[in-house]
Design a protein around this motif. Structure first.
Motif, PDB file in Angstrom:
ATOM      1  N   VAL A 120      41.643  53.699  34.756  1.00 62.12           N
ATOM      2  CA  VAL A 120      40.229  54.064  33.763  1.00 62.12           C
ATOM      3  C   VAL A 120      39.582  52.270  33.189  1.00 62.12           C
ATOM      4  O   VAL A 120      38.478  52.572  33.001  1.00 62.12           O
ATOM      5  N   ALA A 121      39.772  51.618  33.745  1.00 66.16           N
ATOM      6  CA  ALA A 121      39.378  49.985  33.721  1.00 66.16           C
ATOM      7  C   ALA A 121      38.302  50.001  34.592  1.00 66.16           C
ATOM      8  O   ALA A 121      37.327  49.872  34.421  1.00 66.16           O
ATOM      9  N   LEU A 122      38.541  51.226  35.798  1.00 60.86           N
ATOM     10  CA  LEU A 122      37.521  50.075  37.152  1.00 60.86           C
ATOM     11  C   LEU A 122      37.132  50.984  37.763  1.00 60.86           C
ATOM     12  O   LEU A 122      36.448  50.769  38.571  1.00 60.86           O
ATOM     13  N   VAL A 123      37.419  52.156  38.068  1.00 59.23           N
ATOM     14  CA  VAL A 123      37.010  53.778  38.771  1.00 59.23           C
ATOM     15  C   VAL A 123      36.102  54.162  38.083  1.00 59.23           C
ATOM     16  O   VAL A 123      36.503  54.709  37.097  1.00 59.23           O
ATOM     17  N   PRO A 124      35.198  54.173  38.557  1.00 56.96           N
ATOM     18  CA  PRO A 124      34.053  55.441  37.857  1.00 56.96           C
ATOM     19  C   PRO A 124      34.106  57.150  37.198  1.00 56.96           C
ATOM     20  O   PRO A 124      35.388  57.306  38.142  1.00 56.96           O
TER      21      PRO A 124
END
Length: 292
Positions: A158-162
């Motif tokens: 959730v934080a890092l993958v577009p």
């Protein structure tokens, strides 16, 4: 005529279950186009995995992770003779009570580890390995450890993958489209060695040929006929490499009326004639697949 080579899809080595979560350790050679209701996480343990979705085409190696949204069409190929995969399937509701947005989030790429900073990718890889270790060892309280690992994985995603969020109505339309495409693609895969026309396919789905042609082109980025010929070409390559069948028999077995198209496609893809391709001991770097 030689026996048609068997296309082994996958072998389940071990499987246990926590509510809303499935785990597999798989020795995979080939997995036909398919979708799941769940999020699916794949981590390569050994070998290399060639992944094709309707919009992406990439290879991942040991430790790397692929992430599929629910109802995402994907095909899996081992690059070598086999590929060992850790597979986690999680129902979108698994953490909904703590993170309701999980029901509507859609990640923009399946190539999860390639889209984030290297250090964070290593942390995510470690968490995924840890999930597999805890799931396999099944020590007291392993369910809690696995849930903790899965929460951490999705926190990274959730934080890092577009990603983006779909409204409920958009999600419903997207799922309906994926189901229809699944039926269409499955029908083509069942009948591509036979005479198959766009009009026949449109009739099975009760659609106009114009609408189906547009749907196919927009979703797969190639025409129905291009996709059909790609499947036939892939099948012919397999027979050329794995059997001693005559070229004429291979063409008929693959759905081609003669060898002219096959020879032209080989020259374009490999700069080889049919005879040279069959006689060579060099393995092509990349075998054309349905979504090429």
């Amino acid at each position: 005529m030689d026996k048609k080579p068997e296309r082994k899809e996958y072998e389940k080595i071990s499987h246990t279950q926590i509510k809303n979560i499935n785990f597999f350790l798989i020795d995979l050679t080939y997995r036909a186009p398919h979708t799941h209701h769940d999020f699916e996480i794949l981590q390569v343990i050994e070998g290399e995995l060639h992944i094709k979705t309707l919009s992406e085409d990439f290879v991942i190696g040991p430790g790397e992770i692929a992430l599929f949204n629910p109802y995402t069409f994907h095909t899996l190929y081992s690059v070598q003779s086999h590929c060992i995969l850790l597979t986690i399937q999680a129902d979108p509701s698994f953490c909904a009570s703590h993170y309701p947005a999980i029901q509507s989030i859609r990640f923009d790429t399946a190539n999860a580890t390639s889209s984030i900073p290297f250090r964070k990718a290593l942390e995510m890889i470690h968490v995924c390995f840890n999930f597999g270790y805890n799931y396999c060892c099944r020590e007291i309280g392993f369910e809690l450890r696995c849930l903790s690992d899965l929460y951490r994985l999705f926190a990274y995603f959730v934080a890092l993958v577009p990603s983006h969020y779909e409204r409920e109505s958009e999600s419903f339309r997207s799922q309906e489209k994926e189901r229809r495409l699944t039926r269409i693609i499955n029908y083509i895969h069942q009948h591509y060695t036979e005479k198959l026309t766009l009009s026949e396919l449109a009739e099975t789905e009760n659609l106009s040929m114009t609408y189906l042609s547009h749907l196919f082109k927009s979703a797969i980025n190639m025409s129905f006929q291009e996709y059909l010929n790609s499947l036939r070409f892939e099948h012919a390559l397999l027979l050329l490499k794995k059997t001693d069948m005559s070229v004429i028999d291979i063409c008929l077995e693959s759905g081609f009326s003669d060898s002219k198209y096959l020879n032209k496609r080989l020259e374009s893809a490999y700069n080889m004639s049919l005879k040279d391709f069959r006689n060579t001991n060099l393995k092509p770097e990349k075998t054309p697949c349905p979504y090429s």
